[in-house]
Structures are given as structure tokens and as C-alpha cells.
Scaffold this motif. Sequence first.
Motif, short mmCIF file in Angstrom:
data_model
loop_
_atom_site.label_atom_id
_atom_site.label_comp_id
_atom_site.label_asym_id
_atom_site.label_seq_id
_atom_site.Cartn_x
_atom_site.Cartn_y
_atom_site.Cartn_z
N CYS A 87 0.82 -1.22 0.00
CA CYS A 87 0.00 0.00 0.00
C CYS A 87 0.85 1.27 0.00
O CYS A 87 0.38 2.35 -0.35
CB CYS A 87 -0.91 0.02 1.23
N HIS B 148 -0.07 5.20 -0.38
CA HIS B 148 -0.56 5.71 0.90
C HIS B 148 0.55 5.81 1.94
O HIS B 148 1.45 4.99 1.96
CB HIS B 148 -1.64 4.79 1.47
N VAL C 32 1.09 6.42 6.34
CA VAL C 32 0.37 6.33 7.61
C VAL C 32 0.66 7.55 8.48
O VAL C 32 0.07 7.69 9.55
CB VAL C 32 0.69 5.02 8.38
N ASN D 247 -0.19 13.03 2.13
CA ASN D 247 -0.99 12.46 1.05
C ASN D 247 -0.08 12.14 -0.12
O ASN D 247 0.86 12.87 -0.41
CB ASN D 247 -2.08 13.44 0.62
N SER E 125 -3.63 10.05 3.16
CA SER E 125 -3.00 9.49 4.34
C SER E 125 -3.99 8.54 5.03
O SER E 125 -5.18 8.83 5.12
CB SER E 125 -2.63 10.61 5.32
N LEU E 126 -3.47 7.43 5.51
CA LEU E 126 -4.31 6.48 6.23
C LEU E 126 -4.09 6.57 7.74
O LEU E 126 -4.54 5.71 8.49
CB LEU E 126 -4.04 5.05 5.73
N HIS E 127 -3.45 7.65 8.16
CA HIS E 127 -3.25 7.88 9.60
C HIS E 127 -4.61 7.99 10.28
O HIS E 127 -5.49 8.73 9.83
CB HIS E 127 -2.45 9.18 9.81
N ILE F 114 -7.17 6.12 10.28
CA ILE F 114 -8.31 5.86 9.40
C ILE F 114 -9.45 5.13 10.10
O ILE F 114 -10.62 5.38 9.81
CB ILE F 114 -7.89 5.11 8.12
N TYR G 190 -10.71 13.83 -3.43
CA TYR G 190 -11.35 12.53 -3.59
C TYR G 190 -12.16 12.46 -4.87
O TYR G 190 -12.60 13.49 -5.40
CB TYR G 190 -12.28 12.25 -2.41
N TRP H 38 -15.08 4.83 8.34
CA TRP H 38 -14.24 3.65 8.09
C TRP H 38 -14.13 2.83 9.37
O TRP H 38 -13.13 2.87 10.05
CB TRP H 38 -12.85 4.07 7.62
N LEU I 149 -13.72 -1.21 6.23
CA LEU I 149 -12.37 -1.33 5.67
C LEU I 149 -12.13 -2.74 5.15
O LEU I 149 -11.57 -2.93 4.06
CB LEU I 149 -11.32 -0.98 6.72
N LEU J 148 -3.10 -0.76 10.85
CA LEU J 148 -3.58 0.62 10.70
C LEU J 148 -4.14 1.17 12.01
O LEU J 148 -4.01 2.37 12.28
CB LEU J 148 -4.64 0.71 9.60
#
Length: 143
Positions: free
Chosen positions: A55, A59, A61, A66, A71-73, A75, A88, A99, A104, A138
Amino acid sequence: MTTPKVLILLGASLLAACSGEPPRPDKAETPTVQVADITELTGDVEAGRIGFGQCRSCHAVEAGVNRVGPSLHAIVGRPVGTVADYRYSTAMAAAGGSWDEQRLYDFLEKPREHIVGTKMTFPGIKDGQRRADIIAYLKTEAD
């Protein structure tokens, strides 16, 4: 001259390498886990950290970082389509909800089927345990 059998084996190897699912060193012989509910699985954070490697090209974290994807921080629990300074797709921006772990889990299996019109081109992760592992990882990447 290369024989057709060698070419077929080479092609099969290349397709396997591009499947989007790198081998799990700790689970090399484990068959694909297919369950519909994440609560039936226990995620392994370390396996998820390794699995997240696929990922990382899109992406991060880290908060506020971005890339091709947001960013999946933090999430897990975050409203869908709300990372600042990320543009988006119309579908993702309109998806609504949050999420949570189950959403997810479902999304990571087949992103383009779960949210039709997403910009995410990743084909998904078939193995339910791998998805649960990545989600467990995550969850650790939040303040």
C-alpha cells in the motif's frame, strides 16, 4: 531458443508477482481465508505492517502526508472522504459513513466494487486474514 513450456512458466510467475498480494513470510503455506465478518478473525499487527508494504506506494500512515491516495493515519473510525488537502473522487466524497473495521475489511477485498467510481485502482486483497492483519496495523497508526 526458448521453449513454449518455459515461456508459459515465466508468464505464470510474472502474473503471480503482479497479483497485488506479496507472499506472507510467516504464512507461506496458509490457504486463503475467506470470511465475511472481520470479527471472526484476529489481526496480527506485525503481519499487517509487512502486508501494508503493498500500500505504501500510494498511501502513507503519517498524518497529513498524502500521496496518490490519502493518508491512512487514524483511518479506523474516521469519516469517509475527509482527509484535508486530498481531492477525492466524486464517489468517495459522496460515500458517507465512517471507516469502521468491517467497512475497511469489505473495501479492501474489492475497492472498485465496494465504492463504484473510486479512483483507487488497486484490485483488492482476497485473503481475509491479510485484510484483518493490515487493519490491525492501521489501528496502531493513530495518535
